[in-house]
Design a protein around this motif. Structure first.
Motif, PDB file in Angstrom:
ATOM      1  N   ASN A   2       0.596   6.704  -6.727  1.00  0.00           N
ATOM      2  CA  ASN A   2      -0.574   7.544  -6.933  1.00  0.00           C
ATOM      3  C   ASN A   2      -0.222   9.025  -6.782  1.00  0.00           C
ATOM      4  O   ASN A   2      -0.699   9.871  -7.548  1.00  0.00           O
ATOM      5  N   GLU A   3       0.606   9.362  -5.792  1.00  0.00           N
ATOM      6  CA  GLU A   3       1.013  10.758  -5.623  1.00  0.00           C
ATOM      7  C   GLU A   3       1.763  11.250  -6.856  1.00  0.00           C
ATOM      8  O   GLU A   3       1.576  12.389  -7.296  1.00  0.00           O
ATOM      9  N   PHE A  41      -2.818   7.580   4.109  1.00  0.00           N
ATOM     10  CA  PHE A  41      -3.177   7.158   2.751  1.00  0.00           C
ATOM     11  C   PHE A  41      -4.367   7.940   2.197  1.00  0.00           C
ATOM     12  O   PHE A  41      -4.835   7.634   1.107  1.00  0.00           O
ATOM     13  N   ASN A  42      -4.850   8.924   2.921  1.00  0.00           N
ATOM     14  CA  ASN A  42      -6.041   9.647   2.478  1.00  0.00           C
ATOM     15  C   ASN A  42      -5.877  11.130   2.779  1.00  0.00           C
ATOM     16  O   ASN A  42      -6.720  11.750   3.419  1.00  0.00           O
ATOM     17  N   TRP A  62     -12.203   1.603  -0.794  1.00  0.00           N
ATOM     18  CA  TRP A  62     -10.985   2.325  -0.441  1.00  0.00           C
ATOM     19  C   TRP A  62     -10.923   2.701   1.045  1.00  0.00           C
ATOM     20  O   TRP A  62      -9.879   2.497   1.691  1.00  0.00           O
ATOM     21  N   ARG A  88      -5.463   3.532  -8.449  1.00  0.00           N
ATOM     22  CA  ARG A  88      -5.042   3.306  -7.064  1.00  0.00           C
ATOM     23  C   ARG A  88      -6.009   2.380  -6.338  1.00  0.00           C
ATOM     24  O   ARG A  88      -5.594   1.441  -5.655  1.00  0.00           O
ATOM     25  N   ASP A 147       0.612   4.106  -2.790  1.00  0.00           N
ATOM     26  CA  ASP A 147       0.399   5.502  -2.410  1.00  0.00           C
ATOM     27  C   ASP A 147       1.423   6.411  -3.090  1.00  0.00           C
ATOM     28  O   ASP A 147       1.069   7.479  -3.611  1.00  0.00           O
ATOM     29  N   ARG A 148       2.693   5.996  -3.106  1.00  0.00           N
ATOM     30  CA  ARG A 148       3.721   6.808  -3.770  1.00  0.00           C
ATOM     31  C   ARG A 148       3.457   6.915  -5.269  1.00  0.00           C
ATOM     32  O   ARG A 148       3.605   7.989  -5.859  1.00  0.00           O
ATOM     33  N   ARG A 194      -6.857   7.929  -9.444  1.00  0.00           N
ATOM     34  CA  ARG A 194      -7.462   7.393  -8.213  1.00  0.00           C
ATOM     35  C   ARG A 194      -8.130   6.044  -8.478  1.00  0.00           C
ATOM     36  O   ARG A 194      -8.104   5.151  -7.624  1.00  0.00           O
ATOM     37  N   MET A 207       0.831  -1.207   0.000  1.00  0.00           N
ATOM     38  CA  MET A 207       0.000   0.000   0.000  1.00  0.00           C
ATOM     39  C   MET A 207       0.867   1.259   0.000  1.00  0.00           C
ATOM     40  O   MET A 207       0.503   2.272  -0.613  1.00  0.00           O
ATOM     41  N   ASP A 241      -3.587   1.602   7.544  1.00  0.00           N
ATOM     42  CA  ASP A 241      -3.207   2.521   8.614  1.00  0.00           C
ATOM     43  C   ASP A 241      -3.075   1.836   9.969  1.00  0.00           C
ATOM     44  O   ASP A 241      -2.219   2.217  10.772  1.00  0.00           O
ATOM     45  N   ILE A 243      -7.756   1.389   3.417  1.00  0.00           N
ATOM     46  CA  ILE A 243      -6.796   2.234   4.111  1.00  0.00           C
ATOM     47  C   ILE A 243      -6.924   2.067   5.623  1.00  0.00           C
ATOM     48  O   ILE A 243      -5.966   2.344   6.357  1.00  0.00           O
TER      49      ILE A 243
END
Length: 396
Positions: A37-38, A261-262, A140, A64, A34-35, A61, A30, A148, A144
């Motif tokens: 997606n950024e 993550f959000n 989603w 992702r 996340d990286r 998104r 994850m 998390d 997360i």
């Protein structure tokens, strides 16, 4: 999406390390998602961080969300229930502490999310369809939640064998070592190196006790800056200490509702470097004034000075949340600095307004310098270079 694979009732249940490793692998995957997606979301943003291509951001998104579902299916779907069961058993065996109720709530939330994810995986939508995108998007928040917070379940499952501290010191030895450590602390020769919380909620700190050019690794229980802390052991090195000291439990969070993550959409932001450049390029007093006012602007698109004050205030809250003597002292300092920044921001704002009220421009004698010199005309001799300064000859 593909249906979740679950262990058969009669099949062997995974051992505890495998359960914790499955959750860890999911969190690592994850983090990679996340990286990625950024990076994908940076493309449809302008220089100030505003999303200007909504369709590209939505596609990123969607990718992702689908990748996160696949990661859960691969790493956690077969093990989620067994991991939660092992974590609950370990939780029931822990001594009473303030954090246990919160951990139990986290495990209940993870169980609810696992149920929602399993329900969707058992009824997958058609691959590539709008229904699949909607299904992944709805999952989603549950995915997360596991990314998390599953570290709490992993930690509990890892400690299900119940590691207990084996006190190597008698009462007399403990008193002697505590007095030695307190004397070293007064001399400034107690060097703290690492700290964590044990399962009973007590802080454990490793420190090097320096005495007569000799250093001994000791473990302290309690806040080293508050009265009442004690030495609970001395060791040759960190590895030996780690084998017998209470195992660390997961640290807490500053704000319970924040997810790594959000993150919210970043607000438009102008850097101090760009504002400084605006002043350098300005010719009217109003332009320089606007740059200063941008630095002090408040609200959604706050300026750098206001953001700095927010950083100090948040850091003060963090230091206070450590619940240590030194943490409270640092929190007070940061809070005072935040008030100074607030005062400075108001001063800069007033100065900016006064600058704008001058209704003035830079005088014309401040002539710009050409960056590119004009080329000589055709058939003209190049200018004679200046004579080189004569230097005395060197003699060996």
């Amino acid at each position: 999406m593909t249906p979740a694979s679950t262990p058969t009732p009669d099949g062997p249940r995974p051992v505890t390390p495998e359960l914790a490793n499955a959750a860890r692998d999911f969190r690592l995957r994850m983090a990679v998602i996340d990286r990625e997606n950024e990076t994908a979301l940076d493309t449809p943003r302008d220089r100030y961080g505003r999303t200007v291509h909504a369709s590209a951001a939505a596609a990123a998104r969607a990718q992702r969300d689908k990748a996160a579902v696949e990661a859960y299916t691969t790493h956690l779907a077969p093990h989620a229930d067994a991991l939660l069961d092992a974590a609950r058993r370990a939780l029931d065996e822990l001594p009473p502490a303030r954090h246990l109720a919160g951990w139990r709530t986290v495990l209940d939330g993870l169980a609810a999310s696992a149920t929602e994810i399993r329900r969707a995986l058992d009824r997958p939508a058609a691959p590539g369809s709008a229904a699949e995108r909607a299904q992944c998007s709805a999952l989603w928040p549950h995915l997360i939640a596991w990314a998390d917070h599953s570290f709490i379940a992993s930690n509990l499952a890892d400690q299900s064998d119940g590691q207990h501290h084996k006190a190597p010191l008698t009462e007399e030895e403990q008193r002697m070592w505590t007095e030695l450590a307190q004397a070293a602390q007064r001399r400034g020769e107690l060097e703290l190196t690492e700290s964590w919380y044990a399962a009973d909620g007590q802080p454990i700190t490793l420190a090097h006790l320096v005495e007569d050019d000799d250093s001994t690794l000791v473990a302290l229980r309690g806040d080293p800056d508050a009265p009442g802390w004690q030495v609970i052991g001395h060791y040759a090195h960190e590895y030996e200490a780690g084998k017998v000291l209470p195992a660390p439990v997961p640290p807490g969070v500053l704000r319970a509702d924040v997810s790594g993550f959000n993150r919210p959409e970043p607000a438009p932001e102008i850097s101090l470097q760009e504002l400084t450049r605006d002043v350098v390029e300005a010719q009217h007093a109003g332009d320089a004034s606007n740059a200063l006012l941008s630095a002090t602007q408040r609200g959604y698109d706050a300026g750098p000075m206001v953001r700095l004050q927010e950083l100090l205030e948040t850091s003060s809250q963090f230091a206070s949340a450590l619940e240590t003597v030194q943490g409270r002292q640092v929190a007070a300092r940061l809070s005072a600095l935040g008030r100074q920044i607030e005062f400075l921001t108001r001063e800069v704002e007033e100065a900016a307004e006064d600058l704008g009220a001058t209704v003035a421009v830079l005088p014309p004698h401040r002539t710009p310098v050409l960056r590119v010199r004009p080329r000589p005309e055709v058939d003209t001799a190049p200018p004679t270079p200046p004579p080189r300064a004569s230097t005395p000859a060197r003699h060996r």
